[in-house]
Design an enzyme around this catalytic site. Structure first.
Site, short mmCIF file in Angstrom:
data_model
loop_
_atom_site.label_atom_id
_atom_site.label_comp_id
_atom_site.label_asym_id
_atom_site.label_seq_id
_atom_site.Cartn_x
_atom_site.Cartn_y
_atom_site.Cartn_z
N GLY A 19 0.83 -1.19 0.00
CA GLY A 19 0.00 0.00 0.00
C GLY A 19 0.86 1.24 0.00
N ASP A 134 -11.59 6.08 8.99
CA ASP A 134 -11.45 5.46 7.67
C ASP A 134 -12.16 4.11 7.66
OD1 ASP A 134 -10.70 5.37 5.03
OD2 ASP A 134 -8.68 4.61 5.41
#
Length: 470
Positions: A19, A134
């Site tokens: 990521g 998130d």
């Protein structure tokens, strides 16, 4: 880094994911042999905001005790290389985004069971004065246990907001001094869009409302919008389309709870994870065990959580996954919003044929009346998956063609744009006609109905040379 040993005790065995912040490896403890997941921060982020965000995750999670929050086992710095790492429990299963991409809409019972576990995890986080900020399907992991049981784990507290005083009061500490947009746009609350420093625990409840909406409808509330600018404005001023219109199989009282979680004013939402969990108890038992066979839609079951949406394959994929690193995913509106099912889950509708010319596949259960299924195997090969696309998302032929082209590009085929009818074409095997690229009719875009594509249709993706052999 495969084969290296970090901190003299974690030998990296295999890469599990990458990521924007780092990479995650499966590792073995050199003394005990225990398998763990090791998140490694990219070297260029090992200072400044990247370092603060990495440490924030470790500090935030260490303050919470819940079976629904991923456990951090260790943190450290590998002295020879200077690599920062974070060790977590190794999870087997898949995240909720993968599941929705694969099977489309979830059963009501399964979606509410998942939401119930997420709320328990959020209650623990909020009690520790941590706001996740998130919450999205990719950060919710369905960890597989014995006998097909599932435990939902909340991942990635890397942008969490830790409040120094009781929630809603006092000073806060976060990572937004640069003014960067932190979070995943499709699941951001209105207050997070406007000022991510001015949020409290209710922003997580908004995001969870979006997650439940996506699980029941197959797409996030504002996923139909084509640009991030339109999306951010809509989140702040336009209420989500009612769930009963997008997913009419969902009971009205469940849709009303989702609508309140998605209320634009934070004071109109459920005011705590515990309060929302209490309301959810009207529809699903808080003590019910979540199992894989409850996730996909199937036969109608009794009880409050019995409505049945369009059905899709039910088997859960078997590969091992693990806590993924944080990532900046593109808007999910650029991806197939429904499901991609394994070819192994399908059976031919007639007797034996060659693999390249198999009969129209039957789905194990009925495809929803507002969907079409696209079979790209004749173009991509036998290892590809079926795609089910919503007619609510794709009202005209050009939109459907554009989505299928994007799906083929993501599958690794280098097909240039504007090549429909030249390098690839759609074939409707039941009517035995090719779908011509007539995108205009009297100055307007050709509707799917006018193009002869009906709800429930199965379309093949083929090369134009296949016209004579289809």
């Amino acid at each position: 880094m495969i084969g290296e040993t970090l901190g003299q005790k974690y030998k990296l065995m295999s890469l599990l994911g990458r990521g924007g912040m780092g990479a995650v490896y499966e590792a073995a403890h050199t003394e005990t042999g225990a398998r763990v997941a090791v998140k490694v921060l990219h070297h260029h982020l090992a200072e400044g905001e990247g370092l603060r965000r990495f440490r924030r995750e470790a500090q935030a999670v260490s303050r919470m005790q819940s079976p629904h929050i991923v456990r951090i086992l260790d943190t450290g710095t590998d002295e020879p290389s200077g690599t920062l790492y974070l060790v977590t429990e190794l999870l087997e299963g898949e995240d909720l985004q993968r599941l929705i991409d694969r099977i489309g809409t979830l059963s009501l019972r399964g979606a509410l069971g998942i939401t119930s576990q997420i709320l328990r995890g959020l209650a623990a986080a909020h009690a520790a004065r941590v706001v996740h900020r998130d919450i999205k399907p990719a950060n919710l992991f369905l960890a597989r246990g014995p006998n097909g049981t599932l435990t939902v784990k909340i991942l990635d507290f890397g942008i969490a907001k830790v409040r120094a005083e009781p929630l809603g009061l006092g000073q806060t500490t976060d990572l937004t001094a640069t003014g960067n947009l932190l979070g995943s746009p499709l699941y951001m609350s209105p207050e997070q869009v406007q000022n991510s420093r001015d949020v409290d625990h209710r922003t997580d409840l908004w995001s969870l409302g979006c997650v439940l909406y996506a699980a029941l409808a197959g797409r996030a509330p504002h996923q139909h919008l084509s640009s991030i600018g339109q999306l951010l404005v809509a989140i702040c001023v336009t209420p989500a389309r009612p769930l009963v219109e997008v997913a009419p199989w969902v009971p009205a009282d469940v849709a009303e709870l989702v609508a309140r979680a998605l209320a634009i004013p934070a004071e109109s939402r459920p005011q705590s994870a515990e309060a929302m969990l209490s309301e959810l108890a009207r529809f699903v038992s808080p003590d019910e065990t979540l199992r894989e066979d409850l996730l996909a839609t199937g036969e109608r079951r009794g009880g409050a959580a019995s409505s049945t949406p369009p059905s899709t394959p039910s088997s859960m994929s078997t590969p091992r996954f693990v806590v993924p690193p944080p990532s900046e995913r593109p808007l999910r509106g650029d991806e197939p919003t429904e499901f991609a099912g394994s070819v192994a889950d399908l059976v031919p509708s007639e007797g034996p044929r060659s693999a390249a010319r198999s009969a129209v596949p039957k789905l194990p259960t009925r495809v929803g009346s507002r969907h079409v299924t696209v079979d790209p195997r004749r173009f991509l090969g036998e290892q590809s998956e079926l795609w089910t696309l919503s007619l609510d998302v794709h009202p005209n032929l050009s939109s459907l063609i554009a989505r299928i082209w994007k799906a083929m590009r993501r599958a690794g085929v280098k097909v240039p744009p504007m090549t429909y009818g030249k390098e690839w074409i759609l074939f409707e095997p039941r009517t035995k006609r090719f779908v011509e690229d007539d995108v205009c009719e009297g100055g307007a875009r050709l509707s799917l109905e006018a193009a002869g594509i009906r709800p429930g249709a199965v379309l093949w993706v083929m090369t134009p040379e296949g016209r004579g052999t289809a």
